[in-house]
Design a protein around this motif. Structure first.
Motif, PDB file in Angstrom:
ATOM      1  N   ARG A 185       0.868  -1.200   0.136  1.00 52.88           N
ATOM      2  CA  ARG A 185       0.005  -0.072   0.055  1.00 52.88           C
ATOM      3  C   ARG A 185       0.830   1.400  -0.040  1.00 52.88           C
ATOM      4  N   CYS A 186       0.289   2.213  -0.679  1.00 52.99           N
ATOM      5  CA  CYS A 186       1.188   3.502  -0.383  1.00 52.99           C
ATOM      6  C   CYS A 186       0.027   4.758  -0.275  1.00 52.99           C
ATOM      7  N   TYR A 187       0.049   5.602   0.585  1.00 48.10           N
ATOM      8  CA  TYR A 187      -1.078   6.604   0.764  1.00 48.10           C
ATOM      9  C   TYR A 187      -0.356   7.894   0.425  1.00 48.10           C
ATOM     10  N   LEU A 188       0.751   7.814  -0.035  1.00 45.74           N
ATOM     11  CA  LEU A 188       1.402   9.358  -0.523  1.00 45.74           C
ATOM     12  C   LEU A 188       0.867   9.682  -1.730  1.00 45.74           C
ATOM     13  N   PRO A 189       0.245  10.836  -2.162  1.00 43.95           N
ATOM     14  CA  PRO A 189      -0.311  11.130  -3.610  1.00 43.95           C
ATOM     15  C   PRO A 189       0.639  10.974  -4.345  1.00 43.95           C
ATOM     16  N   ALA A 190       0.450  10.003  -5.562  1.00 45.02           N
ATOM     17  CA  ALA A 190       1.093  10.041  -6.750  1.00 45.02           C
ATOM     18  C   ALA A 190       1.823  11.161  -7.349  1.00 45.02           C
ATOM     19  N   ALA A 191       0.823  12.463  -7.230  1.00 45.64           N
ATOM     20  CA  ALA A 191       1.342  13.825  -7.421  1.00 45.64           C
ATOM     21  C   ALA A 191       2.686  14.123  -6.800  1.00 45.64           C
ATOM     22  N   TRP A 192       2.597  13.801  -5.378  1.00 48.23           N
ATOM     23  CA  TRP A 192       3.775  14.020  -4.540  1.00 48.23           C
ATOM     24  C   TRP A 192       5.041  13.460  -5.088  1.00 48.23           C
ATOM     25  N   LEU A 193       4.966  12.176  -5.095  1.00 47.67           N
ATOM     26  CA  LEU A 193       6.073  11.348  -5.622  1.00 47.67           C
ATOM     27  C   LEU A 193       6.687  11.940  -6.912  1.00 47.67           C
ATOM     28  N   VAL A 194       5.849  12.376  -7.911  1.00 50.15           N
ATOM     29  CA  VAL A 194       6.216  12.899  -9.209  1.00 50.15           C
ATOM     30  C   VAL A 194       6.969  14.258  -9.015  1.00 50.15           C
ATOM     31  N   GLU A 195       6.553  14.928  -8.163  1.00 50.22           N
ATOM     32  CA  GLU A 195       7.159  16.347  -7.620  1.00 50.22           C
ATOM     33  C   GLU A 195       8.619  15.959  -7.163  1.00 50.22           C
ATOM     34  N   ILE A 196       8.763  14.889  -6.285  1.00 46.53           N
ATOM     35  CA  ILE A 196      10.218  14.767  -5.905  1.00 46.53           C
ATOM     36  C   ILE A 196      10.978  13.766  -6.818  1.00 46.53           C
ATOM     37  N   ASP A 197      10.451  13.393  -7.827  1.00 40.52           N
ATOM     38  CA  ASP A 197      10.933  12.386  -9.010  1.00 40.52           C
ATOM     39  C   ASP A 197      11.521  11.129  -8.211  1.00 40.52           C
ATOM     40  N   VAL A 198      10.465  10.550  -7.684  1.00 45.88           N
ATOM     41  CA  VAL A 198      10.405   9.084  -7.014  1.00 45.88           C
ATOM     42  C   VAL A 198       9.440   8.184  -8.108  1.00 45.88           C
ATOM     43  N   PRO A 199      10.189   7.172  -8.575  1.00 40.91           N
ATOM     44  CA  PRO A 199       9.169   6.270  -9.325  1.00 40.91           C
ATOM     45  C   PRO A 199       8.254   5.422  -8.452  1.00 40.91           C
ATOM     46  N   PRO A 200       6.993   5.115  -9.146  1.00 39.15           N
ATOM     47  CA  PRO A 200       5.880   4.455  -8.114  1.00 39.15           C
ATOM     48  C   PRO A 200       6.649   3.189  -7.632  1.00 39.15           C
ATOM     49  N   GLY A 201       6.141   2.941  -6.420  1.00 36.30           N
ATOM     50  CA  GLY A 201       6.488   1.660  -5.774  1.00 36.30           C
ATOM     51  C   GLY A 201       8.141   1.576  -5.344  1.00 36.30           C
ATOM     52  N   GLU A 202       8.947   2.509  -5.580  1.00 35.68           N
ATOM     53  CA  GLU A 202      10.208   2.566  -5.170  1.00 35.68           C
ATOM     54  C   GLU A 202      10.542   3.667  -3.911  1.00 35.68           C
ATOM     55  N   HIS A 203       9.504   4.092  -3.425  1.00 37.21           N
ATOM     56  CA  HIS A 203       9.770   5.436  -2.408  1.00 37.21           C
ATOM     57  C   HIS A 203      10.707   4.765  -1.311  1.00 37.21           C
ATOM     58  N   MET A 204      10.594   3.554  -0.879  1.00 37.48           N
ATOM     59  CA  MET A 204      11.312   2.946   0.312  1.00 37.48           C
ATOM     60  C   MET A 204      12.687   2.538   0.061  1.00 37.48           C
ATOM     61  N   ARG A 205      13.207   2.884  -1.383  1.00 39.27           N
ATOM     62  CA  ARG A 205      14.585   2.520  -1.496  1.00 39.27           C
ATOM     63  C   ARG A 205      15.605   3.290  -0.694  1.00 39.27           C
ATOM     64  N   PRO A 206      16.453   2.869   0.004  1.00 36.25           N
ATOM     65  CA  PRO A 206      17.482   3.795   0.600  1.00 36.25           C
ATOM     66  C   PRO A 206      17.883   4.993   0.005  1.00 36.25           C
ATOM     67  N   THR A 207      17.997   5.173  -1.612  1.00 33.38           N
ATOM     68  CA  THR A 207      18.642   6.083  -2.118  1.00 33.38           C
ATOM     69  C   THR A 207      17.623   7.299  -2.230  1.00 33.38           C
ATOM     70  N   TYR A 208      16.407   6.863  -1.911  1.00 30.26           N
ATOM     71  CA  TYR A 208      15.298   8.114  -1.934  1.00 30.26           C
ATOM     72  C   TYR A 208      14.755   8.514  -0.552  1.00 30.26           C
ATOM     73  N   ARG A 209      15.635   7.967   0.588  1.00 35.45           N
ATOM     74  CA  ARG A 209      15.306   8.566   1.977  1.00 35.45           C
ATOM     75  C   ARG A 209      15.414   9.944   2.105  1.00 35.45           C
ATOM     76  N   PRO A 210      16.188  10.534   1.841  1.00 35.38           N
ATOM     77  CA  PRO A 210      16.199  12.209   2.028  1.00 35.38           C
ATOM     78  C   PRO A 210      14.959  12.785   1.105  1.00 35.38           C
ATOM     79  N   ARG A 211      14.537  12.265  -0.038  1.00 35.39           N
ATOM     80  CA  ARG A 211      13.415  12.802  -0.720  1.00 35.39           C
ATOM     81  C   ARG A 211      12.213  12.197   0.112  1.00 35.39           C
TER      82      ARG A 211
END
Length: 308
Positions: A185-211
């Motif tokens: 599951r993911c409750y972060l709006p897709a538009a927010w993830l686009v804003e920070i340039d994080v691909p869908p489903g990839e937001h928990m990867r360590p490289t994206y932690r600062p974002r």
């Protein structure tokens, strides 16, 4: 079960399911406390059924979510109609509905939120996020307001109660990003993830932690806005109800604030509120409740408003 047995069941449920809400509920007068605990028991049972949990823990896939939803709707309708259901959690709702003028639409709105999860729904926009928060938490805030004696026709106070539920859910979402991702599951709006340039489903990867930390702070800031608005509704409540609400707002608000403080480390370990902090908020909330009629109400300008 008779009423006393249902209250006992509900009291055990809240003690095991949420230490924060259990602590805040002790501040209510006895009659309101029992009704709040009875309502919690029903909410907890529905949430556990929808998420494959036990008392809010151990989320796992539900084998047949549509059947679970159908059963939930059927038992809820029976309880609201004053019929016995054979399930203490749903019978607890029946007691609350019989003792208050609880609008049935709020109970059905909550179940509609669980239906969104069963569909694998995810928010695309910030407005979608608020709509979800209303269904799974804001509607509960409205029901709790009625339990505390608010007139179901008092839309202004119900809006503030809804704001508190939204604040709680935003804090939940901020805290549980990792757990939700593990459950698909993911409750972060897709538009927010686009804003920070994080691909869908990839937001928990360590490289994206600062974002991701940026979004954690964003959720925390939104939660704080809705918490501030909710506090403006305390003046419409009796002293002990206002005390409980303000304590819960502070205790739960600290979860969002701690997520923001931890930054990229927010999801290394589950954020909780310690016993000392809970006691501190109970003391502060008592002082705030005593002065509730003299505190300025925060305007709701720009905040999302629940459906009428």
């Amino acid at each position: 079960m008779d009423r006393a047995a249902l209250v006992g069941h509900a009291r055990r449920t809240i003690a095991a399911g949420s230490k924060s809400f259990a602590a805040a509920s002790r501040l209510f007068d006895p009659a309101t406390r029992e009704r709040a605990q009875l309502l919690y028991a029903w909410c907890r049972a529905c949430d556990d059924t929808a998420d494959g949990q036990v008392l809010g823990h151990g989320m796992r896939p539900v084998a047949d979510p549509q059947s679970s939803l159908s059963l939930m709707r059927t038992l809820t309708a029976r309880a609201l109609a004053g019929e016995p259901t054979g399930d203490p959690a749903f019978d607890a709702l029946g007691v609350v509905a019989a003792e208050t003028r609880l609008p049935a639409r709020f109970a059905h709105d909550l179940i509609d939120g669980f239906a969104l999860d069963a569909q694998g729904w995810q928010p695309r926009t910030e407005d979608d996020l608020y709509r979800y928060c209303y269904h799974v938490a804001g509607a509960v805030g409205c029901m709790m307001a009625v339990v505390m004696g608010v007139d179901p026709a008092d839309d202004a106070t119900l809006d503030r109660a809804c704001d508190l539920g939204i604040a709680f859910q935003l804090a939940n979402i901020a805290r549980d990003v990792g757990e939700d991702a593990a459950a698909g599951r993911c409750y972060l709006p897709a538009a927010w993830l686009v804003e920070i340039d994080v691909p869908p489903g990839e937001h928990m990867r360590p490289t994206y932690r600062p974002r991701l930390a940026v979004l954690g702070r964003r959720l925390a800031a939104l939660a704080e806005r809705y918490e501030a608005s909710a506090r403006g509704g305390a003046a419409a409540l009796p002293f002990r109800s206002a005390w409980a609400v303000l304590a819960a707002a502070g205790i739960y608000g600290d979860i969002a604030r701690e997520v923001a403080r931890r930054g990229g480390r927010a999801w290394d370990a589950r954020v909780t509120t310690g016993r000392t902090d809970k006691l501190g908020w109970i003391v502060v909330a008592g002082w705030q409740a005593a002065r509730r009629h003299r505190l300025p109400a925060t305007p709701r300008d720009g905040l999302w408003t629940r459906p009428r």
